[in-house]
Design an enzyme around this catalytic site. Structure first.
Site, mmCIF file in Angstrom:
data_model
loop_
_atom_site.group_PDB
_atom_site.id
_atom_site.type_symbol
_atom_site.label_atom_id
_atom_site.label_comp_id
_atom_site.label_asym_id
_atom_site.label_seq_id
_atom_site.Cartn_x
_atom_site.Cartn_y
_atom_site.Cartn_z
ATOM 1 N N LYS A 1 20.121 11.968 1.433
ATOM 2 C CA LYS A 1 20.669 11.857 2.775
ATOM 3 C C LYS A 1 20.306 13.076 3.622
ATOM 4 O O LYS A 1 20.549 14.219 3.224
ATOM 5 C CB LYS A 1 22.194 11.696 2.718
ATOM 6 C CG LYS A 1 22.644 10.358 2.148
ATOM 7 C CD LYS A 1 22.148 9.186 2.986
ATOM 8 C CE LYS A 1 22.634 7.854 2.454
ATOM 9 N NZ LYS A 1 22.071 6.711 3.213
ATOM 10 N N ASP B 1 16.564 9.618 3.878
ATOM 11 C CA ASP B 1 17.226 8.657 4.758
ATOM 12 C C ASP B 1 18.098 9.390 5.770
ATOM 13 O O ASP B 1 19.118 9.982 5.415
ATOM 14 C CB ASP B 1 18.072 7.694 3.928
ATOM 15 C CG ASP B 1 18.697 6.595 4.770
ATOM 16 O OD1 ASP B 1 18.365 6.489 5.963
ATOM 17 O OD2 ASP B 1 19.533 5.841 4.217
ATOM 18 N N ASP C 1 15.829 0.385 8.367
ATOM 19 C CA ASP C 1 17.038 -0.223 7.819
ATOM 20 C C ASP C 1 17.957 -0.649 8.955
ATOM 21 O O ASP C 1 18.093 -1.831 9.270
ATOM 22 C CB ASP C 1 17.719 0.794 6.891
ATOM 23 C CG ASP C 1 19.030 0.313 6.292
ATOM 24 O OD1 ASP C 1 19.582 -0.689 6.757
ATOM 25 O OD2 ASP C 1 19.530 0.958 5.353
ATOM 26 N N LYS D 1 20.171 -5.633 4.908
ATOM 27 C CA LYS D 1 21.586 -5.604 4.558
ATOM 28 C C LYS D 1 22.176 -7.003 4.775
ATOM 29 O O LYS D 1 22.160 -7.532 5.898
ATOM 30 C CB LYS D 1 22.339 -4.585 5.419
ATOM 31 C CG LYS D 1 21.903 -3.124 5.213
ATOM 32 C CD LYS D 1 22.441 -2.569 3.906
ATOM 33 C CE LYS D 1 22.513 -1.046 3.880
ATOM 34 N NZ LYS D 1 21.244 -0.358 4.074
#
Length: 367
Positions: A165, A193, A241, A265
């Site tokens: 992250k 990410d 994403d 997702k």
């Protein structure tokens, strides 16, 4: 076959490893899930689950899911759960937008339809492409020492893929990623990410300073156009994403050449139906694919596993075992995890065996 009854449960799922931290102070200590049971007039029950990651990750929040399910569910009574496209159109007609609210209902219909046909869900999704999908684990935001230590522990436990992250202070994140990369074997697959946390200026700073590290850049900025502006100077693969919110968005990403891979997702797209549709088109267009969700336990992870393993192996990036993140159990026969790989439970539908006694009292029921 008709839908006879629907029940909805709220299940709070605390994290095994404590608070989940992202950049800019975003933190959650549990998944706050809605679990839906849809039963047909023939006595078959299908299960669905949706769990936002706090109120900050997606355009979704737990109380909204609970309120929306109560509004939509009565319209599904008497419908054929096997008419999956029609169920989707009906939900969109009676409740505009808010795809995350519809996700668990859609998932439960898929599970019910597959159980009624006595086939695993993966068969209805195009067929099983391989036995297991490789999984990744997350190195959450923290100090240099905390992140390096966590990365070492994950690798020691047999995982070979890390999502690190970033998305906070650029210079601190450069140091964090450098520390993580130095702490693990060079063969480790790393994704950085940012969860759309940076401006293009910041993302370029990070990318330029980390050219010597082998990683895939995941969703550095908010919009497709911003990410495309970063991609023009990038010498690394990019995955999007948060930008993948619809079929139209995916096609725009393809038109611009804005990414090499996509993370789909389930709840962000509105359920299994649209996730399968977008996945299939994206595979044909040449994208690498990850199918996952914003959170959940055995039910949602099983749906992720079926979608992942019906994705061609050469186009599949990796998967994630969310049911191992949480301290509560909702079902037996969970997706099997062996080392760094996850499979599909044996049995029809999702394959899991949900125990209603573990879910508490429904907050809503009809029929």
């Amino acid at each position: 076959m008709q839908i006879k009854s629907i029940k909805a449960y709220r299940v709070v799922q605390p994290f095994v490893d404590g608070p989940y931290r992202m950049s800019k102070g975003r933190v959650a200590d549990c998944f706050d899930a809605v679990i839906v049971a849809i039963t047909s007039d023939s006595g078959v029950t299908g299960w669905g689950e949706m769990a936002p990651l706090g109120n900050f990750y997606s355009a979704a929040f737990p109380a909204g899911t609970r309120a929306g399910v109560v509004e939509i569910a009565p319209h599904l009574i008497g419908q054929d759960p096997r008419g999956l496209a029609g169920i989707g159109r009906l939900m969109d007609t009676v409740f505009k937008g808010h795809p995350y609210i519809k996700s668990a209902l859609d998932m439960a219909c898929w599970d019910l339809a597959a159980r009624a046909a006595d086939v695993p869900l993966v068969t209805m999704l195009g067929g099983r492409e391989s036995d297991m999908a490789e999984t990744y684990r997350v190195v959450t935001h923290g100090t240099l020492d905390q992140m390096a230590a966590l990365a070492k522990r994950i690798i020691a436990e047999g995982c070979r893929r890390l999502q690190v992250k970033v998305g906070g202070n650029v210079h601190d994140d450069i140091d964090r990623v450098t520390a993580v990369a130095s702490a693990v074997p060079k063969s480790t697959v790393i994704f950085c990410d940012a969860n759309a946390g940076w401006t293009p200026y910041q993302a370029r700073q990070f990318a330029d300073a980390t050219r010597g590290i082998d990683y895939t850049f995941e969703q550095p900025c908010t919009t497709i156009e911003e990410n495309m502006s970063v991609r023009r100077m990038l010498d690394k693969p990019m995955v999007l994403d948060e930008s993948v919110i619809s079929l139209e968005a995916m096609l725009e990403i393809h038109r611009l050449g804005a990414a090499d891979g996509l993370t789909l997702k389930i709840s962000r797209l509105g359920g299994v139906t649209r996730t399968r549709q977008i996945r299939d088109v994206a595979v044909d267009l040449g994208f690498m694919i990850t199918v996952e969700d914003t959170g959940g336990a055995e039910i949602d992870t099983a749906a992720m596993a079926h979608l992942s393993l019906s994705t061609p192996a050469e186009r599949r990036l990796h998967a994630i075992a969310f049911h191992e993140w949480v301290t509560v159990r909702t079902a037996s026969n969970a997706p099997p995890v062996t080392g760094s790989h996850m499979g599909i439970p044996d049995g029809p539908g999702l394959g899991i065996d949900v125990d209603p006694s573990l879910l508490g009292k429904p907050f809503f029921e009809i029929g």
